[in-house]
Design a protein around this motif. Structure first.
Motif, PDB file in Angstrom:
ATOM      1  N   ASP A  90       0.833  -1.200   0.000  1.00  0.00           N
ATOM      2  CA  ASP A  90       0.000   0.000   0.000  1.00  0.00           C
ATOM      3  C   ASP A  90       0.868   1.249   0.000  1.00  0.00           C
ATOM      4  OD1 ASP A  90      -2.340  -1.557   0.179  1.00  0.00           O
ATOM      5  OD2 ASP A  90      -2.090  -1.718   2.348  1.00  0.00           O
ATOM      6  N   VAL A  91       0.552   2.185  -0.885  1.00  0.00           N
ATOM      7  CA  VAL A  91       1.312   3.427  -0.961  1.00  0.00           C
ATOM      8  C   VAL A  91       0.927   4.327   0.201  1.00  0.00           C
ATOM      9  CG1 VAL A  91       1.802   5.471  -2.348  1.00  0.00           C
ATOM     10  CG2 VAL A  91       1.423   3.270  -3.470  1.00  0.00           C
ATOM     11  N   PRO A  92       1.896   4.749   1.039  1.00  0.00           N
ATOM     12  CA  PRO A  92       1.552   5.661   2.137  1.00  0.00           C
ATOM     13  C   PRO A  92       0.975   6.961   1.592  1.00  0.00           C
ATOM     14  CG  PRO A  92       3.759   4.726   2.426  1.00  0.00           C
ATOM     15  CD  PRO A  92       3.310   4.374   1.041  1.00  0.00           C
ATOM     16  N   MET A  93       0.109   7.577   2.355  1.00  0.00           N
ATOM     17  CA  MET A  93      -0.488   8.845   1.966  1.00  0.00           C
ATOM     18  C   MET A  93       0.545   9.965   2.074  1.00  0.00           C
ATOM     19  SD  MET A  93      -3.585   8.150   1.149  1.00  0.00           S
ATOM     20  CE  MET A  93      -4.409   9.732   1.175  1.00  0.00           C
ATOM     21  N   PRO A  94       0.380  11.037   1.272  1.00  0.00           N
ATOM     22  CA  PRO A  94       1.300  12.170   1.397  1.00  0.00           C
ATOM     23  C   PRO A  94       1.173  12.838   2.753  1.00  0.00           C
ATOM     24  CG  PRO A  94      -0.534  12.712  -0.069  1.00  0.00           C
ATOM     25  CD  PRO A  94      -0.632  11.250   0.218  1.00  0.00           C
ATOM     26  N   ARG A  95       2.278  13.332   3.260  1.00  0.00           N
ATOM     27  CA  ARG A  95       2.315  14.020   4.546  1.00  0.00           C
ATOM     28  C   ARG A  95       3.153  15.284   4.372  1.00  0.00           C
ATOM     29  NH1 ARG A  95      -1.511  11.114   6.403  1.00  0.00           N
ATOM     30  NH2 ARG A  95      -1.087   8.983   6.992  1.00  0.00           N
ATOM     31  N   LEU A  96       2.737  16.362   5.011  1.00  0.00           N
ATOM     32  CA  LEU A  96       3.445  17.631   4.870  1.00  0.00           C
ATOM     33  C   LEU A  96       3.745  18.222   6.242  1.00  0.00           C
ATOM     34  CD1 LEU A  96       4.556  19.691   2.852  1.00  0.00           C
ATOM     35  CD2 LEU A  96       2.302  20.784   2.824  1.00  0.00           C
ATOM     36  N   PHE A  97       5.037  18.369   6.535  1.00  0.00           N
ATOM     37  CA  PHE A  97       5.512  19.020   7.755  1.00  0.00           C
ATOM     38  C   PHE A  97       4.964  18.380   9.026  1.00  0.00           C
ATOM     39  CE2 PHE A  97       5.741  22.929   4.849  1.00  0.00           C
ATOM     40  CZ  PHE A  97       7.032  22.602   4.457  1.00  0.00           C
ATOM     41  N   PHE A  98       5.047  17.049   9.106  1.00  0.00           N
ATOM     42  CA  PHE A  98       4.630  16.374  10.326  1.00  0.00           C
ATOM     43  C   PHE A  98       5.844  16.169  11.226  1.00  0.00           C
ATOM     44  CE2 PHE A  98       5.767  13.012   7.360  1.00  0.00           C
ATOM     45  CZ  PHE A  98       6.410  12.060   8.125  1.00  0.00           C
ATOM     46  N   GLU A  99       5.584  15.815  12.460  1.00  0.00           N
ATOM     47  CA  GLU A  99       6.644  15.578  13.438  1.00  0.00           C
ATOM     48  C   GLU A  99       6.681  14.097  13.786  1.00  0.00           C
ATOM     49  OE1 GLU A  99       7.227  19.208  16.315  1.00  0.00           O
ATOM     50  OE2 GLU A  99       5.091  18.790  16.156  1.00  0.00           O
ATOM     51  N   ASP A 100       7.861  13.503  13.678  1.00  0.00           N
ATOM     52  CA  ASP A 100       8.039  12.093  13.982  1.00  0.00           C
ATOM     53  C   ASP A 100       9.446  11.928  14.536  1.00  0.00           C
ATOM     54  OD1 ASP A 100       8.871   9.261  13.536  1.00  0.00           O
ATOM     55  OD2 ASP A 100       6.854   9.078  12.715  1.00  0.00           O
ATOM     56  N   ALA A 101       9.547  11.688  15.843  1.00  0.00           N
ATOM     57  CA  ALA A 101      10.850  11.638  16.499  1.00  0.00           C
ATOM     58  C   ALA A 101      11.737  10.518  15.955  1.00  0.00           C
ATOM     59  CB  ALA A 101      10.665  11.467  18.006  1.00  0.00           C
ATOM     60  N   VAL A 102      11.131   9.384  15.605  1.00  0.00           N
ATOM     61  CA  VAL A 102      11.914   8.243  15.121  1.00  0.00           C
ATOM     62  C   VAL A 102      12.482   8.526  13.730  1.00  0.00           C
ATOM     63  CG1 VAL A 102      11.827   5.810  14.495  1.00  0.00           C
ATOM     64  CG2 VAL A 102      10.595   6.622  16.514  1.00  0.00           C
ATOM     65  N   LEU A 103      11.631   8.960  12.808  1.00  0.00           N
ATOM     66  CA  LEU A 103      12.114   9.275  11.464  1.00  0.00           C
ATOM     67  C   LEU A 103      13.164  10.383  11.497  1.00  0.00           C
ATOM     68  CD1 LEU A 103       8.959   9.153   9.145  1.00  0.00           C
ATOM     69  CD2 LEU A 103      11.009   7.746   8.973  1.00  0.00           C
ATOM     70  N   LEU A 104      12.949  11.383  12.334  1.00  0.00           N
ATOM     71  CA  LEU A 104      13.907  12.488  12.423  1.00  0.00           C
ATOM     72  C   LEU A 104      15.265  11.985  12.884  1.00  0.00           C
ATOM     73  CD1 LEU A 104      14.571  15.512  12.348  1.00  0.00           C
ATOM     74  CD2 LEU A 104      13.717  15.670  14.696  1.00  0.00           C
ATOM     75  N   ALA A 105      15.296  11.166  13.934  1.00  0.00           N
ATOM     76  CA  ALA A 105      16.564  10.651  14.443  1.00  0.00           C
ATOM     77  C   ALA A 105      17.282   9.800  13.400  1.00  0.00           C
ATOM     78  CB  ALA A 105      16.320   9.836  15.713  1.00  0.00           C
ATOM     79  N   LEU A 106      16.529   8.945  12.698  1.00  0.00           N
ATOM     80  CA  LEU A 106      17.130   8.102  11.665  1.00  0.00           C
ATOM     81  C   LEU A 106      17.686   8.939  10.522  1.00  0.00           C
ATOM     82  CD1 LEU A 106      14.455   5.256  11.510  1.00  0.00           C
ATOM     83  CD2 LEU A 106      16.821   4.998  12.277  1.00  0.00           C
ATOM     84  N   ALA A 107      16.933   9.948  10.094  1.00  0.00           N
ATOM     85  CA  ALA A 107      17.371  10.787   8.981  1.00  0.00           C
ATOM     86  C   ALA A 107      18.601  11.604   9.347  1.00  0.00           C
ATOM     87  CB  ALA A 107      16.238  11.701   8.537  1.00  0.00           C
ATOM     88  N   LEU A 108      18.654  12.130  10.564  1.00  0.00           N
ATOM     89  CA  LEU A 108      19.823  12.897  10.988  1.00  0.00           C
ATOM     90  C   LEU A 108      21.060  12.001  11.044  1.00  0.00           C
ATOM     91  CD1 LEU A 108      18.343  15.164  13.820  1.00  0.00           C
ATOM     92  CD2 LEU A 108      18.810  15.755  11.436  1.00  0.00           C
TER      93      LEU A 108
END
Length: 264
Positions: A90-108
């Protein structure tokens, strides 16, 4: 997965266009703009000024357009995923400027590795890609847009505080009552709201984050499987192995060997 870091200086007008058969994850490590607008197919336009710590997700074949006049340094991590490699049909829905501590830590963390660009980082990057792809699969369950919380779910600040607490105490037992207290809810209402926001119960989320941390350690560190299991909170190697296999399809040893054999 392909990743790049884009940085712009003060008073620079920057403009981005994207529409491709790959998913795009955009993470703002720094990002205050004097003026600008961001658009993603299927979502209202946004003129949010301070985007620091925010994340946007653009599904494959969706148009993305952003322009800004930077106030200070703007630093964005763009990550591109082949949809065929994301473990969810399933294709995830688009998201704009949300906050996600896990994704942020992984991306950094990913950004640091990309900048370092050491020859031996390929296997570690592959492990990060696997974890990021798994996190993408829960976007629809998390639905953590700051301005549009899931009905009956946790508010953005509650998600941020609870997720950060779990990350900081990953190897420790965490009681439902402790998490509920952080969110200022009763344990009953917290458990229901957490599942609505994150898509899984708190305990399962905690265990999944332990295994995802272990996946990174199996590639990055020289620790044994037993040591890694203890590091992420498992007192018995057998329990660690069984849980790892249930969530990934591999034993820890098999996963480690597959990453070591991967071409750099």
């Amino acid at each position: 997965m392909i990743a790049e870091i884009v940085e712009t200086r003060d008073d620079i007008r920057a403009e981005y266009h994207f529409n491709a058969p790959v998913h795009l994850l955009a993470v703002w490590e720094q990002g205050v703009r004097r003026a600008g607008e961001t658009f993603v197919d299927g979502l209202p336009r946004s003129g949010l000024k301070d985007r620091t710590g925010r994340t946007s997700f653009v599904p494959a074949n969706h148009a993305y357009h952003d322009w800004h006049e930077a106030q200070g340094v703007t630093r964005i991590i763009f990550v591109y995923f082949d949809p065929a490699q994301v473990p969810n049909p399933d294709v995830p829905m688009p998201r704009l400027f949300f906050e996600d501590a896990v994704l942020l830590a992984l991306a950094l963390n990913l950004g640091k590795v990309v900048e370092r660009a050491a020859a031996g980082d390929a296997s570690y990057l592959e492990a990060l890609a696997v974890v990021l792809a798994r996190e993408l699969c829960r976007l629809d369950q998390a639905a953590s847009q700051a301005d549009t919380p899931v009905r009956g779910g946790l508010a953005a600040w509650q998600q941020r505080v609870v997720a950060a607490h779990i990350e900081e105490h990953l190897a420790e037992p965490i009681s439902l009552s402790d998490l509920a207290q952080l969110a200022r809810l009763s344990t009953y209402h917290f458990a229901r709201a957490f599942k609505r926001s994150f898509g899984v119960p708190p305990h399962r989320y905690h265990v999944t984050r332990r295994i995802e941390r272990a996946m990174v350690l199996l590639v990055e560190s020289a620790m044994s499987v037993t040591e890694i299991g203890l590091t992420v909170g498992f007192s018995e190697t057998s329990a660690f192995t069984a849980t790892f296999r249930k969530l990934t399809g591999f034993t820890p040893t098999a996963y480690s060997r597959s990453q070591a054999a991967a071409p750099c």
